[in-house]
Scaffold this motif. Structure first.
Motif, PDB file in Angstrom:
ATOM      1  N   ALA A  32       0.842  -1.209   0.000  1.00 30.60           N
ATOM      2  CA  ALA A  32       0.000   0.000   0.000  1.00 30.60           C
ATOM      3  C   ALA A  32       0.875   1.256   0.000  1.00 30.60           C
ATOM      4  CB  ALA A  32      -0.921  -0.010   1.217  1.00 30.60           C
ATOM      5  N   LEU A  33       2.017   1.198   0.721  1.00 27.77           N
ATOM      6  CA  LEU A  33       2.906   2.374   0.775  1.00 27.77           C
ATOM      7  C   LEU A  33       3.665   2.546  -0.541  1.00 27.77           C
ATOM      8  CD1 LEU A  33       4.265   2.052   4.454  1.00 27.77           C
ATOM      9  CD2 LEU A  33       2.361   3.451   3.625  1.00 27.77           C
ATOM     10  N   LEU A  34       4.105   1.420  -1.087  1.00 29.25           N
ATOM     11  CA  LEU A  34       4.826   1.452  -2.371  1.00 29.25           C
ATOM     12  C   LEU A  34       3.908   1.963  -3.486  1.00 29.25           C
ATOM     13  CD1 LEU A  34       7.605   0.724  -3.394  1.00 29.25           C
ATOM     14  CD2 LEU A  34       6.871  -1.649  -3.621  1.00 29.25           C
ATOM     15  N   PHE A  35       2.663   1.529  -3.462  1.00 31.71           N
ATOM     16  CA  PHE A  35       1.675   1.960  -4.452  1.00 31.71           C
ATOM     17  C   PHE A  35       1.560   3.489  -4.426  1.00 31.71           C
ATOM     18  CE2 PHE A  35      -3.145   1.776  -5.573  1.00 31.71           C
ATOM     19  CZ  PHE A  35      -2.887   1.816  -6.934  1.00 31.71           C
ATOM     20  N   GLN A  36       1.500   4.047  -3.211  1.00 38.49           N
ATOM     21  CA  GLN A  36       1.405   5.512  -3.090  1.00 38.49           C
ATOM     22  C   GLN A  36       2.646   6.191  -3.641  1.00 38.49           C
ATOM     23  OE1 GLN A  36       0.052   6.918   0.849  1.00 38.49           O
ATOM     24  NE2 GLN A  36      -0.532   4.805   1.219  1.00 38.49           N
ATOM     25  N   GLN A  79      -4.369   2.649  11.125  1.00 37.48           N
ATOM     26  CA  GLN A  79      -3.301   2.866  10.130  1.00 37.48           C
ATOM     27  C   GLN A  79      -3.739   2.407   8.746  1.00 37.48           C
ATOM     28  OE1 GLN A  79      -0.129   0.612  12.121  1.00 37.48           O
ATOM     29  NE2 GLN A  79       1.194   2.377  11.735  1.00 37.48           N
ATOM     30  N   ILE A  80      -4.469   1.290   8.713  1.00 34.87           N
ATOM     31  CA  ILE A  80      -4.863   0.746   7.404  1.00 34.87           C
ATOM     32  C   ILE A  80      -5.691   1.774   6.637  1.00 34.87           C
ATOM     33  CG2 ILE A  80      -6.291  -1.029   6.286  1.00 34.87           C
ATOM     34  CD1 ILE A  80      -5.272  -3.015   8.370  1.00 34.87           C
ATOM     35  N   LEU A  81      -6.579   2.456   7.336  1.00 37.09           N
ATOM     36  CA  LEU A  81      -7.377   3.464   6.618  1.00 37.09           C
ATOM     37  C   LEU A  81      -6.614   4.761   6.431  1.00 37.09           C
ATOM     38  CD1 LEU A  81     -11.053   2.850   7.766  1.00 37.09           C
ATOM     39  CD2 LEU A  81      -9.830   2.006   5.799  1.00 37.09           C
ATOM     40  N   SER A  82      -6.048   5.295   7.530  1.00 36.99           N
ATOM     41  CA  SER A  82      -5.477   6.646   7.402  1.00 36.99           C
ATOM     42  C   SER A  82      -4.131   6.673   6.676  1.00 36.99           C
ATOM     43  CB  SER A  82      -5.344   7.295   8.780  1.00 36.99           C
ATOM     44  OG  SER A  82      -4.354   6.615   9.513  1.00 36.99           O
ATOM     45  N   GLU A  83      -3.412   5.551   6.670  1.00 39.33           N
ATOM     46  CA  GLU A  83      -2.099   5.575   6.005  1.00 39.33           C
ATOM     47  C   GLU A  83      -2.085   4.780   4.697  1.00 39.33           C
ATOM     48  OE1 GLU A  83       0.969   4.458   8.823  1.00 39.33           O
ATOM     49  OE2 GLU A  83       0.116   5.761  10.367  1.00 39.33           O
ATOM     50  N   HIS A  84      -3.083   3.906   4.500  1.00 39.96           N
ATOM     51  CA  HIS A  84      -3.063   3.099   3.275  1.00 39.96           C
ATOM     52  C   HIS A  84      -4.160   3.562   2.311  1.00 39.96           C
ATOM     53  CE1 HIS A  84      -1.272  -0.546   5.723  1.00 39.96           C
ATOM     54  NE2 HIS A  84      -0.610   0.573   5.907  1.00 39.96           N
ATOM     55  N   TYR A  85      -5.424   3.161   2.618  1.00 41.29           N
ATOM     56  CA  TYR A  85      -6.460   3.331   1.600  1.00 41.29           C
ATOM     57  C   TYR A  85      -6.911   4.783   1.399  1.00 41.29           C
ATOM     58  CZ  TYR A  85      -6.314  -1.665   1.870  1.00 41.29           C
ATOM     59  OH  TYR A  85      -5.854  -2.955   1.848  1.00 41.29           O
ATOM     60  N   ASN A  86      -7.072   5.539   2.481  1.00 38.83           N
ATOM     61  CA  ASN A  86      -7.534   6.922   2.271  1.00 38.83           C
ATOM     62  C   ASN A  86      -6.553   7.731   1.420  1.00 38.83           C
ATOM     63  OD1 ASN A  86      -9.753   6.164   3.682  1.00 38.83           O
ATOM     64  ND2 ASN A  86      -9.418   7.476   5.455  1.00 38.83           N
ATOM     65  N   PRO A  87      -5.246   7.675   1.719  1.00 38.10           N
ATOM     66  CA  PRO A  87      -4.322   8.417   0.844  1.00 38.10           C
ATOM     67  C   PRO A  87      -4.297   7.903  -0.600  1.00 38.10           C
ATOM     68  CG  PRO A  87      -3.202   7.686   2.858  1.00 38.10           C
ATOM     69  CD  PRO A  87      -4.565   7.101   2.897  1.00 38.10           C
ATOM     70  N   ILE A  88      -4.497   6.591  -0.771  1.00 39.34           N
ATOM     71  CA  ILE A  88      -4.521   6.053  -2.152  1.00 39.34           C
ATOM     72  C   ILE A  88      -5.694   6.681  -2.920  1.00 39.34           C
ATOM     73  CG2 ILE A  88      -5.037   3.961  -3.513  1.00 39.34           C
ATOM     74  CD1 ILE A  88      -3.348   2.364  -1.438  1.00 39.34           C
TER      75      ILE A  88
END
Ligand code: LHQ
Length: 259
Positions: A32-36, A79-88
């Motif tokens: 998820a971080l790499l994708f961003q 973290q899953i929402l605020s650092e992964h999916y929401n920023p994506i």
């Protein structure tokens, strides 16, 4: 080990391949971080004028990796929402370039909603979309409750989110959830053609169109007319606008540069 996100530049198209095929490209934190990072890199690379997201193997993405959420050293739900999916989702909607989701197979949970946040969703006839969240006691995230009722209407959105039905790509197209379904044997070739077509178009004009569409989700008619006025004034100053008009009057093909 191969990266969970494979990036590739093909002409003016930036290709992102979700790459955990044995887990149907389910998302773990690292991915998820790499994708961003890659979205950000492609957003700022002037050579790239269209971003194309697809999955390796038989699926597009099965959403969050469910093994990771129970792992002791895994990310927290917050973290899953605020650092992964929401920023994506924010990135996809705010990149000033068209973003195409080429849904090659099943897209479930956050995987489905990441696809639906893209500007144009193209699916293989073998693909499907599942709002899988209800089956594990969760609510649709990654913008699902925002985009789906706007795409297919409140009632159908409500039903597929609650029932967790598997919606075929053919039905998704019929309902207006996605743009187009393509035959499986020509899927990548034909989907990439659409991405290359977009990459050769007036990029700034498309970015302004995207901005107007984003704001149309919540603006009043008055606000939207004012926004169209403002964005049209800006679009009219672009080189590609001049080129489009000149090419039309000179009866020749335009050569857009994205400026
Ligand atoms: C998977 C997964 C997966 C791990 C297939 N995880 N391994 C937000 C907030 C916080 C927490 C949770 O999440 C979220 C956002 C979300 O995305 S929630 C929704 C999460 N996703 C799901 O619930 C979907 C789970 N997957 C499925 O229901 C099925 O796999 C589908 C219907 C997508 C595909 O079914 P099949 O074509 O029959 O494939 P399969 O089930 O056999 O999967 C193939 C492999 O992939 C298998 O591994 P194995 O080692 O047994 O071969 C699965 O375990 C693995 N896999 N999805 N999400």
């Amino acid at each position: 080990m191969e990266s969970t996100i494979i990036k590739e530049i093909n002409g003016s198209v930036g290709i992102i391949r979700l790459n955990r095929p044995t887990k149907l490209n389910a998302f773990i934190r690292e991915k998820a971080l790499l994708f961003q990072d890659v979205l950000e890199e492609f957003a700022t690379d002037a050579v790239i004028r269209c971003i194309y997201i697809t999955g390796n193997g038989k699926g597009f993405s099965a959403g969050q990796d469910l093994e990771e959420i129970i792992a002791d050293d895994g990310p927290t739900l917050a973290q899953i929402l605020s650092e992964h999916y929401n920023p994506i989702i924010h990135k996809i909607r705010n990149i000033p370039k068209p973003v195409v989701a080429a849904v090659n197979g099943v897209a479930a949970g956050a995987g489905a909603n990441i696809a639906l946040a893209c500007d144009i969703v193209i699916a293989s006839e073998n693909a499907s979309f599942i709002q899988a969240f209800s089956k594990i006691g969760l609510i649709p995230d990654s913008g699902g409750t925002f985009f789906l009722p706007r795409l297919i209407g409140f009632q159908k959105a409500s039903a597929i989110m609650m029932l967790g039905d598997k919606v075929s790509a053919i039905d998704a197209e019929k309902w207006g959830m996605i743009y187009k379904t393509l035959p499986a044997d020509q899927f990548e070739e034909e989907a990439l053609k659409i991405a290359h077509q977009l990459a050769a178009m007036p990029t700034k004009g498309l970015a302004h169109t995207k901005q107007a569409l984003n704001q149309s989700m919540s603006n009043s008619l008055e606000e939207q007319l004012a926004l169209e006025d403002k964005l049209q004034q800006t679009a009219a100053t672009s080189k590609d606008h001049q080129e489009g008009v000149a090419a039309f009057l000179e009866k020749r093909a335009p050569n857009f540069t994205g400026q």
